[in-house]
Design a protein around this motif. Structure first.
Motif, PDB file in Angstrom:
ATOM      1  N   GLN A  66       0.687  -1.409  -0.131  1.00  0.00           N
ATOM      2  CA  GLN A  66       0.002   0.080  -0.067  1.00  0.00           C
ATOM      3  C   GLN A  66       0.871   1.184  -0.039  1.00  0.00           C
ATOM      4  OE1 GLN A  66      -2.435  -0.626   3.472  1.00  0.00           O
ATOM      5  NE2 GLN A  66      -3.695  -2.376   2.579  1.00  0.00           N
ATOM      6  N   PHE A  67       1.972   1.234   0.651  1.00  0.00           N
ATOM      7  CA  PHE A  67       2.775   2.509   0.764  1.00  0.00           C
ATOM      8  C   PHE A  67       3.638   2.648  -0.441  1.00  0.00           C
ATOM      9  CE2 PHE A  67       7.158   4.017   1.849  1.00  0.00           C
ATOM     10  CZ  PHE A  67       6.822   5.362   2.037  1.00  0.00           C
ATOM     11  N   ALA A  68       4.227   1.738  -1.075  1.00  0.00           N
ATOM     12  CA  ALA A  68       5.083   1.525  -2.233  1.00  0.00           C
ATOM     13  C   ALA A  68       3.829   2.061  -3.189  1.00  0.00           C
ATOM     14  CB  ALA A  68       5.451   0.363  -2.702  1.00  0.00           C
ATOM     15  N   ALA A  69       2.765   1.409  -3.426  1.00  0.00           N
ATOM     16  CA  ALA A  69       1.907   2.069  -4.803  1.00  0.00           C
ATOM     17  C   ALA A  69       1.418   3.393  -4.529  1.00  0.00           C
ATOM     18  CB  ALA A  69       0.458   0.784  -4.493  1.00  0.00           C
ATOM     19  N   GLY A  72       3.304   3.195 -13.057  1.00  0.00           N
ATOM     20  CA  GLY A  72       3.451   3.328 -11.578  1.00  0.00           C
ATOM     21  C   GLY A  72       3.372   2.018 -10.810  1.00  0.00           C
ATOM     22  N   LEU A  73       2.641   0.896 -11.148  1.00  0.00           N
ATOM     23  CA  LEU A  73       2.428  -0.235 -10.540  1.00  0.00           C
ATOM     24  C   LEU A  73       3.708  -1.196 -10.754  1.00  0.00           C
ATOM     25  CD1 LEU A  73      -1.357  -1.433 -10.635  1.00  0.00           C
ATOM     26  CD2 LEU A  73       0.158  -0.768  -8.449  1.00  0.00           C
ATOM     27  N   GLY A  74       4.469  -0.975 -11.755  1.00  0.00           N
ATOM     28  CA  GLY A  74       5.519  -1.586 -12.013  1.00  0.00           C
ATOM     29  C   GLY A  74       6.707  -0.960 -11.029  1.00  0.00           C
ATOM     30  N   HIS A  75       6.785   0.295 -10.923  1.00  0.00           N
ATOM     31  CA  HIS A  75       7.697   0.789  -9.819  1.00  0.00           C
ATOM     32  C   HIS A  75       7.392   0.254  -8.654  1.00  0.00           C
ATOM     33  CE1 HIS A  75       9.572   3.092 -12.845  1.00  0.00           C
ATOM     34  NE2 HIS A  75       8.634   3.928 -13.073  1.00  0.00           N
ATOM     35  N   ALA A  76       6.007   0.260  -8.065  1.00  0.00           N
ATOM     36  CA  ALA A  76       5.410  -0.331  -6.845  1.00  0.00           C
ATOM     37  C   ALA A  76       5.841  -1.605  -6.826  1.00  0.00           C
ATOM     38  CB  ALA A  76       4.035  -0.025  -6.780  1.00  0.00           C
ATOM     39  N   MET A 110      -2.217  -7.288  -8.892  1.00  0.00           N
ATOM     40  CA  MET A 110      -2.565  -5.769  -9.052  1.00  0.00           C
ATOM     41  C   MET A 110      -2.161  -5.281 -10.626  1.00  0.00           C
ATOM     42  SD  MET A 110      -1.766  -4.343  -5.572  1.00  0.00           S
ATOM     43  CE  MET A 110      -2.281  -2.506  -6.138  1.00  0.00           C
ATOM     44  N   MET A 111      -0.843  -5.755 -11.104  1.00  0.00           N
ATOM     45  CA  MET A 111      -0.591  -5.299 -12.190  1.00  0.00           C
ATOM     46  C   MET A 111      -1.465  -5.706 -13.540  1.00  0.00           C
ATOM     47  SD  MET A 111       3.562  -5.516 -12.063  1.00  0.00           S
ATOM     48  CE  MET A 111       4.070  -4.724 -13.487  1.00  0.00           C
ATOM     49  N   LYS A 112      -1.835  -7.075 -13.252  1.00  0.00           N
ATOM     50  CA  LYS A 112      -3.011  -7.525 -14.407  1.00  0.00           C
ATOM     51  C   LYS A 112      -4.055  -6.644 -14.373  1.00  0.00           C
ATOM     52  CE  LYS A 112      -1.408 -12.248 -14.102  1.00  0.00           C
ATOM     53  NZ  LYS A 112      -1.930 -13.784 -13.837  1.00  0.00           N
ATOM     54  N   ALA A 164      -8.250   3.911  -9.119  1.00  0.00           N
ATOM     55  CA  ALA A 164      -9.273   3.183  -8.314  1.00  0.00           C
ATOM     56  C   ALA A 164      -8.442   1.932  -7.451  1.00  0.00           C
ATOM     57  CB  ALA A 164     -10.161   2.398  -9.075  1.00  0.00           C
ATOM     58  N   LEU A 165      -7.278   1.635  -7.992  1.00  0.00           N
ATOM     59  CA  LEU A 165      -6.536   0.439  -7.473  1.00  0.00           C
ATOM     60  C   LEU A 165      -5.479   1.021  -6.492  1.00  0.00           C
ATOM     61  CD1 LEU A 165      -5.322  -1.461 -10.749  1.00  0.00           C
ATOM     62  CD2 LEU A 165      -7.218  -2.165  -9.176  1.00  0.00           C
ATOM     63  N   LEU A 166      -5.533   2.366  -6.080  1.00  0.00           N
ATOM     64  CA  LEU A 166      -4.701   2.929  -5.009  1.00  0.00           C
ATOM     65  C   LEU A 166      -5.315   3.153  -3.628  1.00  0.00           C
ATOM     66  CD1 LEU A 166      -2.427   5.378  -7.349  1.00  0.00           C
ATOM     67  CD2 LEU A 166      -1.972   3.003  -6.860  1.00  0.00           C
ATOM     68  N   ASP A 167      -4.617   2.925  -2.781  1.00  0.00           N
ATOM     69  CA  ASP A 167      -5.102   3.234  -1.612  1.00  0.00           C
ATOM     70  C   ASP A 167      -5.427   4.968  -1.368  1.00  0.00           C
ATOM     71  OD1 ASP A 167      -5.450   3.887   1.361  1.00  0.00           O
ATOM     72  OD2 ASP A 167      -4.958   1.642   1.559  1.00  0.00           O
ATOM     73  N   PRO A 168      -6.645   5.129  -0.943  1.00  0.00           N
ATOM     74  CA  PRO A 168      -6.974   6.620  -0.859  1.00  0.00           C
ATOM     75  C   PRO A 168      -6.255   7.491   0.386  1.00  0.00           C
ATOM     76  CG  PRO A 168      -8.842   5.350  -0.228  1.00  0.00           C
ATOM     77  CD  PRO A 168      -7.862   4.386  -0.801  1.00  0.00           C
ATOM     78  N   THR A 169      -5.768   6.323   1.471  1.00  0.00           N
ATOM     79  CA  THR A 169      -5.330   6.985   2.368  1.00  0.00           C
ATOM     80  C   THR A 169      -3.974   7.959   2.284  1.00  0.00           C
ATOM     81  OG1 THR A 169      -5.694   4.862   3.477  1.00  0.00           O
ATOM     82  CG2 THR A 169      -4.310   6.239   4.773  1.00  0.00           C
ATOM     83  N   PRO A 170      -4.056   9.239   2.958  1.00  0.00           N
ATOM     84  CA  PRO A 170      -2.967  10.032   2.845  1.00  0.00           C
ATOM     85  C   PRO A 170      -1.412   9.254   2.961  1.00  0.00           C
ATOM     86  CG  PRO A 170      -4.373  10.937   4.159  1.00  0.00           C
ATOM     87  CD  PRO A 170      -5.006   9.641   3.910  1.00  0.00           C
ATOM     88  N   ILE A 171      -0.560   9.666   2.125  1.00  0.00           N
ATOM     89  CA  ILE A 171       0.557   9.033   2.247  1.00  0.00           C
ATOM     90  C   ILE A 171       1.286   9.120   3.423  1.00  0.00           C
ATOM     91  CG2 ILE A 171       1.965  10.983   1.225  1.00  0.00           C
ATOM     92  CD1 ILE A 171       3.559   8.974  -0.648  1.00  0.00           C
TER      93      ILE A 171
END
Length: 429
Positions: free
Chosen positions: A79-82, A91-95, A124-126, A203-210
């Motif tokens: 979650q943090f990396a994404a 981005g998800l590749g970097h995550a 997730m990447m798929k 939509a796949l990313l956690d909306p919580t503040p970083i």
């Protein structure tokens, strides 16, 4: 004796016999050629190969990684990396790269990284539109950071095989090479993502503040620093550090994240015991193999032959790289270290190479074999967990392998990349 050992070992490997059994059977066959030698020598070497206090670090580090995984570590890091890099192109590749790099500072095992968090990252990447084969190839390639960034099971075994390096020195020497590997794969991922227009869905990313995600990830991220810092400041030895890591992982998973339940411990302990038994059986059988090598004068013969070529340091490093890349294709890194280091380390020492620099070259070389067919242990594991056939995954992995070979060349010809940090902290030798 030497011919029987070599032919038996190569023949058994060609037949697909597991490496540990191949070494043991080849050793027994070679001993049978010497009537004066008792079979008890095999038993003695099996036990003496395991009779080492530092080897206790292996099961403890494995257990710490299992406890952290059971304590929701994988989810927290993902979650943090994404959230940190997921909104960028690719981005998800970097995550994927960032998550596995974080996790490598806990697991010490490439296979554990690929089978655990790697499987989640591929899914997730798929979903985000990345091709199945590319997601699997990136995961397999990034997982090789596991044995490079401390703590590392391969480094523990290397330090026991070659007395000219310390476990702490090796741990520190692996930090910059591990970061370089991650950066090289991030560059490849960016270039591929731009060409194929891989984008991450919000939509796949956690909306919580970083910042909140970072605070939640801190207990997991600081474990490598606790291990290295505790060793450096004399709080505990490397073996004691592994036990401290278990206690820390247990407390964090149970009381900080609150997801590690007591009924999960039997399964965690079972997986730890299974993986530990597999690794230590290889260590024990390699002790038999190494003893037969020594009695047969094979390391001395090879060393004398290479020394007779009067190679320069550069030529010797190139020759060793080519040899190890070929060996790594067929032999997993752990037995590769046990077999090749007794032969090559004296040559490196005679040529005046820094032992830590040489150790990193050996470890990175053999680890690259995990993503090189036909053996490629990481390719098989990733193929199983992702459901992607080997062929497409290998094709997608080609640019990543090229990037990793460039990093290997840098590590080979720029020793400071491996020796600077250990030297700075007083572990140059």
């Amino acid at each position: 004796m030497s011919a029987v050992l070599s032919i038996s070992f190569i023949g058994l490997m060609a037949l697909g016999v597991p490496i540990a059994f191949a070494m043991l059977i080849a050793g027994l066959a070679a001993l049978a050629m010497k009537p004066g030698l008792s079979g008890l020598i095999v038993t003695q070497n099996l036990f003496s190969g395991l009779d080492s206090f530092p080897l206790l670090a292996i099961p403890f580090f494995i257990l710490a990684a299992e406890l952290m995984s059971g304590g929701a570590l994988t989810d927290v890091l993902l979650q943090f990396a994404a959230r940190l890099v997921g909104r960028r192109r690719g981005g998800l590749g970097h995550a994927n790269i960032l998550t596995l790099t974080f996790f490598s500072g806990i697991s010490g095992s490439a296979l554990a990284d690929a089978a655990g968090p790697g499987a989640m990252l591929i899914k997730m990447m798929k979903k985000a539109g990345y091709s199945d084969a590319y997601a699997a190839a990136l995961t397999a390639s990034t997982a090789i950071v596991g044995p490079i960034i401390p703590p590392s099971i391969i480094m523990i075994v290397y330090a026991l095989t070659d007395n000219s390096v310390t476990m702490t020195g090796l741990f520190l020497a692996g930090v910059m090479p591990g970061v370089l590997i991650a950066l090289s794969l991030a560059i490849v991922n960016h270039l591929v993502s731009v060409r194929r227009d891989y984008r991450s869905s919000a939509a796949l990313l956690d909306p919580t503040p970083i910042f909140r995600l970072f605070v939640r990830a801190v207990p997991a991220l600081v474990l490598p620093f606790i291990i290295l810092g505790g060793i450096h400041f004399g709080v505990f030895t490397p073996t004691e550090a592994s036990a401290a890591a278990v206690l820390y992982a247990l407390l964090v998973g149970r009381f900080v994240y609150g997801t590690l339940r007591m009924n999960m411990l039997p399964a965690i302990l079972f997986r730890t015991a299974l993986m530990t038994a597999s690794i230590l059986f290889i260590v024990a059988t390699s002790a038999v193999f190494a003893w037969v090598l020594t009695v047969g004068q094979i390391p001395q013969t090879v060393a004398a032959w290479i020394a007779g070529l009067h190679l320069s340091q550069v030529a010797l490093l190139v020759a060793i790289n080519v040899l190890l890349l070929l060996v790594g294709i067929f032999i997993e890194p752990l037995p590769g270290v046990m077999i090749m280091v007794p032969i090559l380390a004296p040559l490196a020492d005679a040529a005046g190479l820094n032992p830590l620099h040489f150790a990193i070259v050996v470890i990175v070389n053999l680890t690259l074999g995990m993503i090189t067919p036909p053996v490629g242990g990481l390719l098989f594991v990733t193929s199983i967990v992702s459901g992607v056939p080997m062929g497409p995954m290998v094709r997608e992995a080609r640019p990543m392998l090229i990037a990793l070979l460039i990093v290997l060349a840098l590590l080979t010809f720029v020793p400071a990349l491996s020796t600077w940090l250990p030297g700075l902290l007083g572990y140059a030798h």
